[in-house]
Design an enzyme around this catalytic site. Structure first.
Site, PDB file in Angstrom:
ATOM      1  N   GLU A  95       0.788  -1.129  -0.006  1.00 27.06           N
ATOM      2  CA  GLU A  95      -0.145  -0.044  -0.035  1.00 27.06           C
ATOM      3  C   GLU A  95       0.923   1.292  -0.165  1.00 27.06           C
ATOM      4  O   GLU A  95       1.985   1.218   0.386  1.00 27.06           O
ATOM      5  CB  GLU A  95      -1.034  -0.065   1.061  1.00 27.06           C
ATOM      6  CG  GLU A  95      -1.797   0.953   1.657  1.00 27.06           C
ATOM      7  CD  GLU A  95      -2.938   1.511   0.623  1.00 27.06           C
ATOM      8  OE1 GLU A  95      -2.547   1.494  -0.645  1.00 27.06           O
ATOM      9  OE2 GLU A  95      -4.024   1.680   0.962  1.00 27.06           O
ATOM     10  N   ASP A  96       0.338   2.308  -0.720  1.00 25.59           N
ATOM     11  CA  ASP A  96       1.078   3.471  -0.558  1.00 25.59           C
ATOM     12  C   ASP A  96       0.950   4.069   0.689  1.00 25.59           C
ATOM     13  O   ASP A  96       2.178   4.570   1.242  1.00 25.59           O
ATOM     14  CB  ASP A  96       0.625   4.589  -1.622  1.00 25.59           C
ATOM     15  CG  ASP A  96      -0.967   4.703  -1.486  1.00 25.59           C
ATOM     16  OD1 ASP A  96      -1.442   4.326  -0.599  1.00 25.59           O
ATOM     17  OD2 ASP A  96      -1.290   5.680  -2.453  1.00 25.59           O
ATOM     18  N   ASP A  99      -3.894   5.708   6.205  1.00 20.44           N
ATOM     19  CA  ASP A  99      -4.356   6.877   6.819  1.00 20.44           C
ATOM     20  C   ASP A  99      -5.373   6.392   7.910  1.00 20.44           C
ATOM     21  O   ASP A  99      -4.804   5.980   9.328  1.00 20.44           O
ATOM     22  CB  ASP A  99      -5.000   7.677   5.925  1.00 20.44           C
ATOM     23  CG  ASP A  99      -5.796   8.987   5.943  1.00 20.44           C
ATOM     24  OD1 ASP A  99      -5.040   9.653   6.863  1.00 20.44           O
ATOM     25  OD2 ASP A  99      -6.787   9.442   5.759  1.00 20.44           O
ATOM     26  N   THR A 100      -6.548   6.419   7.686  1.00 20.93           N
ATOM     27  CA  THR A 100      -7.445   6.010   8.780  1.00 20.93           C
ATOM     28  C   THR A 100      -7.101   4.362   9.079  1.00 20.93           C
ATOM     29  O   THR A 100      -7.825   3.807  10.103  1.00 20.93           O
ATOM     30  CB  THR A 100      -8.949   6.125   8.466  1.00 20.93           C
ATOM     31  OG1 THR A 100      -9.368   5.425   6.984  1.00 20.93           O
ATOM     32  CG2 THR A 100      -9.397   7.461   8.110  1.00 20.93           C
ATOM     33  N   LYS A 127       0.500   7.150   8.477  1.00 19.19           N
ATOM     34  CA  LYS A 127       0.045   8.518   8.938  1.00 19.19           C
ATOM     35  C   LYS A 127      -0.788   8.181  10.203  1.00 19.19           C
ATOM     36  O   LYS A 127      -2.032   8.177  10.364  1.00 19.19           O
ATOM     37  CB  LYS A 127      -0.963   9.278   8.107  1.00 19.19           C
ATOM     38  CG  LYS A 127      -0.898  10.801   8.023  1.00 19.19           C
ATOM     39  CD  LYS A 127      -2.030  11.157   7.018  1.00 19.19           C
ATOM     40  CE  LYS A 127      -1.630  11.570   5.642  1.00 19.19           C
ATOM     41  NZ  LYS A 127      -2.788  12.230   5.092  1.00 19.19           N
ATOM     42  N   PHE A 148      -1.121  16.195   3.971  1.00 21.94           N
ATOM     43  CA  PHE A 148      -1.612  15.672   2.836  1.00 21.94           C
ATOM     44  C   PHE A 148      -0.258  15.568   2.183  1.00 21.94           C
ATOM     45  O   PHE A 148       0.319  16.587   1.761  1.00 21.94           O
ATOM     46  CB  PHE A 148      -2.841  16.209   2.309  1.00 21.94           C
ATOM     47  CG  PHE A 148      -3.219  15.443   1.243  1.00 21.94           C
ATOM     48  CD1 PHE A 148      -4.276  14.527   1.428  1.00 21.94           C
ATOM     49  CD2 PHE A 148      -3.042  15.395  -0.087  1.00 21.94           C
ATOM     50  CE1 PHE A 148      -4.726  13.316   0.803  1.00 21.94           C
ATOM     51  CE2 PHE A 148      -3.368  14.731  -1.240  1.00 21.94           C
ATOM     52  CZ  PHE A 148      -4.459  13.638  -0.714  1.00 21.94           C
ATOM     53  N   ARG A 161       1.198  12.232  -9.176  1.00 15.68           N
ATOM     54  CA  ARG A 161       1.744  10.708  -8.897  1.00 15.68           C
ATOM     55  C   ARG A 161       3.025  10.411  -9.437  1.00 15.68           C
ATOM     56  O   ARG A 161       3.710   9.614  -8.929  1.00 15.68           O
ATOM     57  CB  ARG A 161       0.795   9.642  -9.701  1.00 15.68           C
ATOM     58  CG  ARG A 161      -0.624   9.572  -8.921  1.00 15.68           C
ATOM     59  CD  ARG A 161      -1.123   8.289  -9.554  1.00 15.68           C
ATOM     60  NE  ARG A 161      -2.695   8.343  -9.295  1.00 15.68           N
ATOM     61  CZ  ARG A 161      -3.215   7.903  -8.031  1.00 15.68           C
ATOM     62  NH1 ARG A 161      -2.671   7.582  -7.078  1.00 15.68           N
ATOM     63  NH2 ARG A 161      -4.518   7.917  -8.006  1.00 15.68           N
TER      64      ARG A 161
HETATM   65  P1  IMP Z   1      -7.278   5.014   4.644  1.00 12.11           P
HETATM   66  O1  IMP Z   1      -8.560   4.045   4.054  1.00 12.11           O
HETATM   67  O2  IMP Z   1      -8.095   6.053   5.388  1.00 12.11           O
HETATM   68  O3  IMP Z   1      -6.116   4.310   5.505  1.00 12.11           O
HETATM   69  O4  IMP Z   1      -6.951   5.634   3.116  1.00 12.11           O
HETATM   70  C1  IMP Z   1      -5.915   5.247   2.485  1.00 12.11           C
HETATM   71  C2  IMP Z   1      -6.016   5.705   1.287  1.00 12.11           C
HETATM   72  O5  IMP Z   1      -6.163   7.278   1.129  1.00 12.11           O
HETATM   73  C3  IMP Z   1      -4.575   5.718   0.511  1.00 12.11           C
HETATM   74  O6  IMP Z   1      -4.508   4.369  -0.069  1.00 12.11           O
HETATM   75  C4  IMP Z   1      -4.503   6.875  -0.322  1.00 12.11           C
HETATM   76  O7  IMP Z   1      -5.083   6.563  -1.647  1.00 12.11           O
HETATM   77  C5  IMP Z   1      -5.345   8.020   0.350  1.00 12.11           C
HETATM   78  N1  IMP Z   1      -4.845   8.872   1.206  1.00 12.11           N
HETATM   79  C6  IMP Z   1      -4.562   9.036   2.392  1.00 12.11           C
HETATM   80  N2  IMP Z   1      -3.744   9.840   2.764  1.00 12.11           N
HETATM   81  C7  IMP Z   1      -3.257  10.521   1.646  1.00 12.11           C
HETATM   82  C8  IMP Z   1      -2.148  11.567   1.351  1.00 12.11           C
HETATM   83  O8  IMP Z   1      -1.909  12.267   2.086  1.00 12.11           O
HETATM   84  N3  IMP Z   1      -1.997  11.824  -0.125  1.00 12.11           N
HETATM   85  C9  IMP Z   1      -2.611  10.827  -0.927  1.00 12.11           C
HETATM   86  N4  IMP Z   1      -3.461   9.979  -0.578  1.00 12.11           N
HETATM   87  C10 IMP Z   1      -3.745   9.670   0.613  1.00 12.11           C
HETATM   88 MG    MG Z   2      -4.731   4.836  -2.556  1.00  8.99          MG
END
Ligand code: IMP
Ligand code: MG
Length: 173
Positions: A95-96, A99-100, A127, A148, A161
């Protein structure tokens, strides 16, 4: 819209990617790995990472997007699913950024339901402050603050990207 100075330079990223690849190569010694990249964000990290991994790998992808309805629940849509038979495989999910944790948690449970031999998760960025769902991460490139970021696969509205480094993105008003 402003893309700031690199938070992580090309050199820092390449150095860290090699360290992670070395750890993976040693942890999986004598095995082969089914490496599954989460598109689109993980494409650049994954391509650098697999080139530095020294055990045999098979490559596959999953394309997912999240539709966040409220702050605490996200609904995940799968646009392309893993084509390989994953039963009895050692899977490494790439995964890149976490976040949550909602996306990764959903994909993790979905893969585990298909009974792989093992599943590990590798994320370039973490994060932590934003986490809502606890997901076990086996390999992490860098911890970052609640900002971000774009570049090295990560986007803002599908832009940036292609930047070879990672930078903080500020939306100007
Ligand atoms: P999560 O489900 O909230 O953990 O979201 C993860 C996804 O949100 C990642 O795969 C990214 O596509 C996107 N994302 C979250 N934070 C960032 C950021 O700072 N930059 C770009 N994409 C982000
Ligand atoms: Mg993503």
């Amino acid at each position: 819209m402003v893309v700031g100075k690199p938070l992580f330079t090309v050199e820092q990223i390449q150095h860290r990617v090699r360290e992670i690849a070395d750890a993976i190569s040693s942890d999986y010694e004598g095995k082969d790995i089914l490496v599954v990249g989460i598109l689109r964000g993980a494409f650049m990290f994954m391509s650098d990472l697999v080139r530095a991994i020294k055990v045999p790998v098979v490559i596959d992808f999953i394309i997912a997007s999240s539709y966040v309805k409220t702050d605490s629940t996200g609904e995940i849509k799968i646009h392309y699913d893993i084509r390989e038979d994953i039963a009895d495989k050692d899977i490494l999910l790439i995964e890149d950024i976490v976040d949550t944790g909602v996306t990764l948690n959903h994909l993790r449970e979905r893969i585990l339901a298909r009974r792989p031999k093992s599943l590990k998760i590798c994320a370039l960025l973490d994060k932590k402050e934003r986490r809502l769902v606890d997901v076990p991460l086996d390999y992490v490139g860098f911890d970052i603050p609640d900002e971000f970021v774009v570049g090295y696969g990560l986007d803002y509205d599908n832009n940036f990207r292609n930047l070879p480094y990672i930078a903080i993105f500020k939306k100007t008003v």
